[in-house]
Design a protein around this motif. Structure first.
Motif, PDB file in Angstrom:
ATOM      1  N   THR A 399       0.823  -1.200   0.000  1.00  0.00           N
ATOM      2  CA  THR A 399       0.000   0.000   0.000  1.00  0.00           C
ATOM      3  C   THR A 399       0.864   1.261   0.000  1.00  0.00           C
ATOM      4  OG1 THR A 399      -1.765   1.165   1.189  1.00  0.00           O
ATOM      5  CG2 THR A 399      -0.251  -0.095   2.554  1.00  0.00           C
ATOM      6  N   GLY A 400       0.675   2.094  -1.002  1.00  0.00           N
ATOM      7  CA  GLY A 400       1.414   3.361  -1.083  1.00  0.00           C
ATOM      8  C   GLY A 400       2.917   3.185  -1.053  1.00  0.00           C
ATOM      9  N   ASP A 429      -6.756  -1.065  -5.190  1.00  0.00           N
ATOM     10  CA  ASP A 429      -7.149   0.346  -5.185  1.00  0.00           C
ATOM     11  C   ASP A 429      -6.277   1.100  -6.188  1.00  0.00           C
ATOM     12  OD1 ASP A 429      -8.578   2.656  -3.532  1.00  0.00           O
ATOM     13  OD2 ASP A 429      -6.477   3.263  -3.807  1.00  0.00           O
ATOM     14  N   ALA A 430      -6.909   1.929  -7.025  1.00  0.00           N
ATOM     15  CA  ALA A 430      -6.186   2.637  -8.092  1.00  0.00           C
ATOM     16  C   ALA A 430      -5.127   3.580  -7.530  1.00  0.00           C
ATOM     17  CB  ALA A 430      -7.177   3.411  -8.962  1.00  0.00           C
ATOM     18  N   GLU A 431      -5.426   4.223  -6.426  1.00  0.00           N
ATOM     19  CA  GLU A 431      -4.504   5.225  -5.881  1.00  0.00           C
ATOM     20  C   GLU A 431      -3.384   4.607  -5.042  1.00  0.00           C
ATOM     21  OE1 GLU A 431      -4.593   9.213  -3.029  1.00  0.00           O
ATOM     22  OE2 GLU A 431      -6.467   8.193  -3.538  1.00  0.00           O
ATOM     23  N   TRP A 432      -3.735   3.647  -4.183  1.00  0.00           N
ATOM     24  CA  TRP A 432      -2.778   3.111  -3.220  1.00  0.00           C
ATOM     25  C   TRP A 432      -2.169   1.773  -3.631  1.00  0.00           C
ATOM     26  CZ3 TRP A 432      -1.265   6.281   0.543  1.00  0.00           C
ATOM     27  CH2 TRP A 432      -2.077   7.366   0.847  1.00  0.00           C
ATOM     28  N   ARG A 435      -5.621  -1.147  -0.550  1.00  0.00           N
ATOM     29  CA  ARG A 435      -6.061  -0.487   0.676  1.00  0.00           C
ATOM     30  C   ARG A 435      -6.083  -1.511   1.811  1.00  0.00           C
ATOM     31  NH1 ARG A 435      -8.721   4.349   1.206  1.00  0.00           N
ATOM     32  NH2 ARG A 435      -9.069   5.511  -0.724  1.00  0.00           N
ATOM     33  N   TYR A 464       0.074   4.424   7.494  1.00  0.00           N
ATOM     34  CA  TYR A 464      -0.206   3.606   6.297  1.00  0.00           C
ATOM     35  C   TYR A 464      -0.671   2.190   6.648  1.00  0.00           C
ATOM     36  CZ  TYR A 464       4.663   2.147   7.134  1.00  0.00           C
ATOM     37  OH  TYR A 464       5.826   1.695   7.699  1.00  0.00           O
ATOM     38  N   THR A 468      -8.455   1.542   6.250  1.00  0.00           N
ATOM     39  CA  THR A 468      -9.226   2.645   5.677  1.00  0.00           C
ATOM     40  C   THR A 468     -10.689   2.257   5.475  1.00  0.00           C
ATOM     41  OG1 THR A 468      -8.665   1.969   3.438  1.00  0.00           O
ATOM     42  CG2 THR A 468      -7.198   3.577   4.473  1.00  0.00           C
TER      43      THR A 468
END
Length: 496
Positions: A399-400, A429-432, A435, A464, A468
């Protein structure tokens, strides 16, 4: 060549081997009945020559005699799970290419139609056994002996093939490490389609000339009654069983509580395995029983590889050091050895490592690197002891840009006053990338919100690592061994 368990049983003919609902049986009874079953299986041929024999029998003397009978006839034993529905039983029978099915009458209704549809020989355990015993074949230790099906968390279960030699290595390693003797008496409460129940409990007991007291199914009250008698020396279970025993103890009156605790105190060893043992459960059981549970690590493919010490200090959350006859290493993604304190994939080598995945040569080849079996588990060595961080595929969340251990987060979440149990997964997850999401079983009357949980968790975990998303559930999805099935947990977040 006689198989080692058979040779060893001849040394203790009049000693009690099995105590079950059917009665008490000596090693002589076990040798005699297994020879009769082998004779029936052979049906005038000299050797089954590794034919697969699938069998579905509740835990007890008939189960053991049948397993030994299959081995003595030269067959490969394929134990089926008593709680599986028909499609899962059918899958194992078909995948293993079983030629014979043996069933207890309780399971005739589900198994006879499968045998008839597939034109397989079908035998009920209630059938009369031959009075005369045939000349049984000589069995080389390199022969295949057992096919156990993995829990299939990442697809269809695979058949893990072990030889008689593999079993001998797995058993002698544990007998040595845990100092089994013929004076031991163990209560068997585990499923018998899984390595924990078959090898760690049943085969180790019989190898040592010990007594194995078998329950047809786990019942916390019956187990409590049995512990109170005070004549057990060993007990092995999975974390979910210890949780149920703790609940039963807490619900008992003071007199019964004291009797159970006194019965536990008379045992020399209590073991937990097959899933990570939450520290809170370990501590509660220690308060009840006086035992700091011995945690160990193993897999269907390797037997047991790591164990906390029988004598000396044990560490909560750790699985100890390599067992006798087992080599272990940790490597990075490039296959290079990692330094102590750095996580790496756990790889294992030794005579106990399985022979192959049944009729899956490419999966077998993929599972090994330079003759080391790749467990797919991430671990770290701290203070000379191994700690399992989880399955690389499901318990390591990316994640991230961070790699996070789901097991570490779960351990922290279980310390929250409102959380009874939990399972943490990574959800795409598209961003992280992924998640961190948590399925929570809350204590009755609790009403925990994501916001409240996050502010509590941020004081204890790096940001992190904090979930979430949460889903509150009545109970976590588990397999027959009580292991949480992470793919099913991940599905809970599909709709969010």
């Amino acid at each position: 060549m006689n198989l080692p368990p058979i040779d060893r049983a001849h040394q203790n003919p009049n000693k009690i081997a099995i105590v079950a609902t059917e009665g008490a049986f000596t090693y002589h009874n076990l040798l005699q009945t297994s020879a009769q079953i082998a004779t029936k299986l052979l049906e005038n041929i000299p050797d089954l020559q590794e034919q697969r024999v699938a069998f579905l029998i509740p835990s007890g003397f008939q189960y053991v005699a049948t397993q030994w009978g299959i081995w003595r006839a030269g067959g490969i034993a394929v134990p089926l799970c008593v709680s599986h529905p028909r499609p899962e039983l059918e899958y194992v029978i078909a995948d293993s290419g079983a030629a014979i099915i043996i069933a207890h009458p309780d399971f005739e209704a589900v198994l006879r139609p499968i045998a008839e549809e597939r034109n397989l020989r079908f035998i009920l355990t209630s059938e009369t056994l031959p009075s005369e015993v045939a000349l049984l074949p000589e069995i080389d230790l390199t022969r295949r002996s057992l096919i156990l099906y993995t829990s299939g968390t990442t697809g269809k279960p695979k058949g893990v093939v072990t030889t008689h030699e593999n079993i001998q290595a797995q058993v002698t390693s544990l007998v040595s490490a845990w100092e089994w003797t013929s004076n031991d008496r163990i209560l068997h409460v585990l499923p018998l389609h899984h390595i924990h129940g078959i090898i760690n409990v049943l085969t180790c007991a019989l190898w040592s000339g010990a007594e194995c007291h078998m329950l047809s199914k786990f019942d916390a009250e019956i187990v409590g009654d049995r512990i109170i008698r005070g004549d057990l020396t060993l007990f092995m279970a999975v974390p979910t069983i210890y949780v149920k025993l703790i609940t039963a103890w807490e619900n008992a009156d003071r007199d019964r509580q004291q009797k159970i605790s006194a019965g536990c105190a008379k045992m020399r060893l209590m073991v937990s395995g097959s899933a990570a043992l939450p520290v809170r459960v370990l501590e509660k059981w220690q308060n009840i029983s006086g035992h700091f549970l011995l945690e160990r690590y193993g897999m269907t493919e390797i037997g047991m590889a790591l164990s906390n010490a029988l004598h000396g200090e044990r560490f909560a959350g750790y699985v100890g050091k390599p067992l006798p006859q087992v080599e272990v290493r940790l490597v990075d993604e490039n296959g290079e050895l990692v330094t102590p304190g750095t996580p790496g994939e756990l790889q294992v080598k030794g005579a106990g490592v399985f022979r192959e995945y049944w009729q899956k040569p490419s999966a077998t080849a993929k599972a090994f690197r330079d003759s080391w079996f790749c467990t797919g588990d991430l671990a770290v060595v701290e203070n000379d002891n191994y700690r399992i961080l989880g399955r690389i595929s499901v318990d390591i969340i990316k994640t991230g840009g961070y790699k996070v251990s789901a097991l570490e987060i779960e351990e922290m979440l279980r310390t929250h006053p409102d959380i009874q149990d939990c399972a943490v997964v990574g959800v795409a997850d598209a961003e992280w990338g992924e998640r961190v999401c948590a399925a929570l079983v809350l204590k009755s009357g609790s009403n925990l919100t994501l916001e409240t949980l996050r502010s509590w968790a941020k004081e204890r975990l790096a940001t992190y690592k904090v979930p979430t998303k949460i889903q509150v559930v009545e109970e976590l999805p588990r397999n027959a061994m009580g292991k949480v099935t992470k793919p099913n947990v991940a599905k809970l977040f599909d709709a969010i």
